[in-house]
Scaffold this active site. Sequence first.
Site, PDB file in Angstrom:
ATOM      1  N   ILE A 108       0.813  -1.104   0.007  1.00 28.25           N
ATOM      2  CA  ILE A 108       0.081   0.188  -0.034  1.00 28.25           C
ATOM      3  C   ILE A 108       0.803   1.283   0.025  1.00 28.25           C
ATOM      4  CG2 ILE A 108      -0.324   0.378   2.598  1.00 28.25           C
ATOM      5  CD1 ILE A 108      -3.224   0.609   1.864  1.00 28.25           C
ATOM      6  N   ASP A 110       1.650  -0.295   9.552  1.00 24.99           N
ATOM      7  CA  ASP A 110       1.813   1.010   9.943  1.00 24.99           C
ATOM      8  C   ASP A 110       3.233   1.480  10.267  1.00 24.99           C
ATOM      9  OD1 ASP A 110       1.496   3.162  11.827  1.00 24.99           O
ATOM     10  OD2 ASP A 110       1.026   2.174  13.474  1.00 24.99           O
ATOM     11  N   SER A 113      -7.061  -4.814  10.997  1.00 24.36           N
ATOM     12  CA  SER A 113      -7.172  -5.588  12.091  1.00 24.36           C
ATOM     13  C   SER A 113      -6.752  -7.189  11.783  1.00 24.36           C
ATOM     14  CB  SER A 113      -8.613  -5.706  12.714  1.00 24.36           C
ATOM     15  OG  SER A 113      -8.676  -4.413  13.637  1.00 24.36           O
TER      16      SER A 113
HETATM   17  N1  APR Z   1       0.993  -2.919   2.536  1.00 24.66           N
HETATM   18  C1  APR Z   1      -0.432  -3.760   2.558  1.00 24.66           C
HETATM   19  N2  APR Z   1      -0.755  -4.271   3.692  1.00 24.66           N
HETATM   20  C2  APR Z   1       0.236  -4.419   4.639  1.00 24.66           C
HETATM   21  C3  APR Z   1       1.625  -4.005   4.358  1.00 24.66           C
HETATM   22  C4  APR Z   1       1.736  -3.330   3.294  1.00 24.66           C
HETATM   23  N3  APR Z   1       3.091  -2.727   3.336  1.00 24.66           N
HETATM   24  N4  APR Z   1       2.281  -4.588   5.350  1.00 24.66           N
HETATM   25  C5  APR Z   1       1.335  -5.269   6.060  1.00 24.66           C
HETATM   26  N5  APR Z   1       0.488  -5.498   5.641  1.00 24.66           N
HETATM   27  C6  APR Z   1      -0.685  -6.082   5.967  1.00 24.66           C
HETATM   28  C7  APR Z   1      -0.562  -7.445   6.785  1.00 24.66           C
HETATM   29  O1  APR Z   1      -0.177  -8.631   6.145  1.00 24.66           O
HETATM   30  C8  APR Z   1      -2.023  -7.704   7.236  1.00 24.66           C
HETATM   31  O2  APR Z   1      -2.935  -8.462   6.307  1.00 24.66           O
HETATM   32  O3  APR Z   1      -1.966  -5.441   6.783  1.00 24.66           O
HETATM   33  C9  APR Z   1      -2.705  -6.198   7.295  1.00 24.66           C
HETATM   34  C10 APR Z   1      -2.821  -5.485   8.796  1.00 24.66           C
HETATM   35  O4  APR Z   1      -1.761  -6.221   9.762  1.00 24.66           O
HETATM   36  P1  APR Z   1      -1.535  -5.238  10.988  1.00 24.66           P
HETATM   37  O5  APR Z   1      -0.457  -4.045  10.089  1.00 24.66           O
HETATM   38  O6  APR Z   1      -0.644  -6.154  11.572  1.00 24.66           O
HETATM   39  O7  APR Z   1      -2.507  -4.231  11.655  1.00 24.66           O
HETATM   40  P2  APR Z   1      -3.645  -4.648  12.462  1.00 24.66           P
HETATM   41  O8  APR Z   1      -3.853  -6.009  12.694  1.00 24.66           O
HETATM   42  O9  APR Z   1      -4.845  -3.744  12.095  1.00 24.66           O
HETATM   43  O10 APR Z   1      -2.723  -4.453  13.881  1.00 24.66           O
HETATM   44  C11 APR Z   1      -2.702  -2.990  14.114  1.00 24.66           C
HETATM   45  O11 APR Z   1      -0.216  -3.160  14.618  1.00 24.66           O
HETATM   46  O12 APR Z   1       1.578  -2.287  13.539  1.00 24.66           O
HETATM   47  C12 APR Z   1       0.656  -2.247  14.654  1.00 24.66           C
HETATM   48  O13 APR Z   1       0.657   0.041  15.246  1.00 24.66           O
HETATM   49  C13 APR Z   1      -0.018  -0.877  14.833  1.00 24.66           C
HETATM   50  O14 APR Z   1      -0.604  -1.390  16.867  1.00 24.66           O
HETATM   51  C14 APR Z   1      -1.175  -1.395  15.772  1.00 24.66           C
HETATM   52  C15 APR Z   1      -1.490  -2.767  15.114  1.00 24.66           C
END
Ligand code: APR
Length: 181
Positions: free
Chosen positions: A17, A40, A127
């Site tokens: 993304i 993030d 999530s």
């Molecule tokens: N582009 C698109 N999707 C991505 C990318 C990227 N560069 N990197 C990771 N993802 C995907 C992951 O593979 C997953 O499918 O984003 C999705 C959401 O995963 P997380 O980033 O772990 O988000 P979430 O489950 O909502 O957890 C949020 O994680 O990073 C911390 O600060 C954030 O505490 C919060 C928690």
Amino acid sequence: MNKQIKQTDLEMIQGDITKAQVDAIVNAANSELIGGGGVDGAIRRAGGDAIEGACAEIRRREGGCPTGKAVITPGGNLHAKYVIHTVGPVWEGGNSGEAELLASCYKESLRLAVENNIQSIAFPSISTGIYGYPTEQAAVVALTAVKELVLQSNTVPATIQFILFDEATHACYVDALLTVF
Ligand code: APR
């Protein structure tokens, strides 16, 4: 795979993304708006200090961002002009309002996009990483929320992308697209 809802193109893409060529990308943040791992961390690394500076300001002003809500910052070094940070629910088994909170993330992000005249927006799978929401269920909630909001609103972005990092997550969203539409 793509779908048209009214005037909006809904696109399912496998990829990173941070590379999206859209006006705004959505971040799966935490309620402290403090940089984490996952998407993030990737967004903050690619966007640079402007994102943390704006998050710090929101922390000072509002104390952060509650689960299910969204805030907006500049995109810094990203192609996207804005990052919309939304806080998904942590999965606790499904009986703690997780689906409502997750739906709210998508709707609040789209409302902020409209307020800021954003024409194209990309969402990750909120999530379903560190927060543990089962991806098949999350995909149905996400696409249902987007569909409802687009059908209810007069103004919505012309392009809504879902950018899914891995093949399994992309496959869940394509399946959900067929279920929800
Ligand atoms: N582009 C698109 N999707 C991505 C990318 C990227 N560069 N990197 C990771 N993802 C995907 C992951 O593979 C997953 O499918 O984003 C999705 C959401 O995963 P997380 O980033 O772990 O988000 P979430 O489950 O909502 O957890 C949020 O994680 O990073 C911390 O600060 C954030 O505490 C919060 C928690």
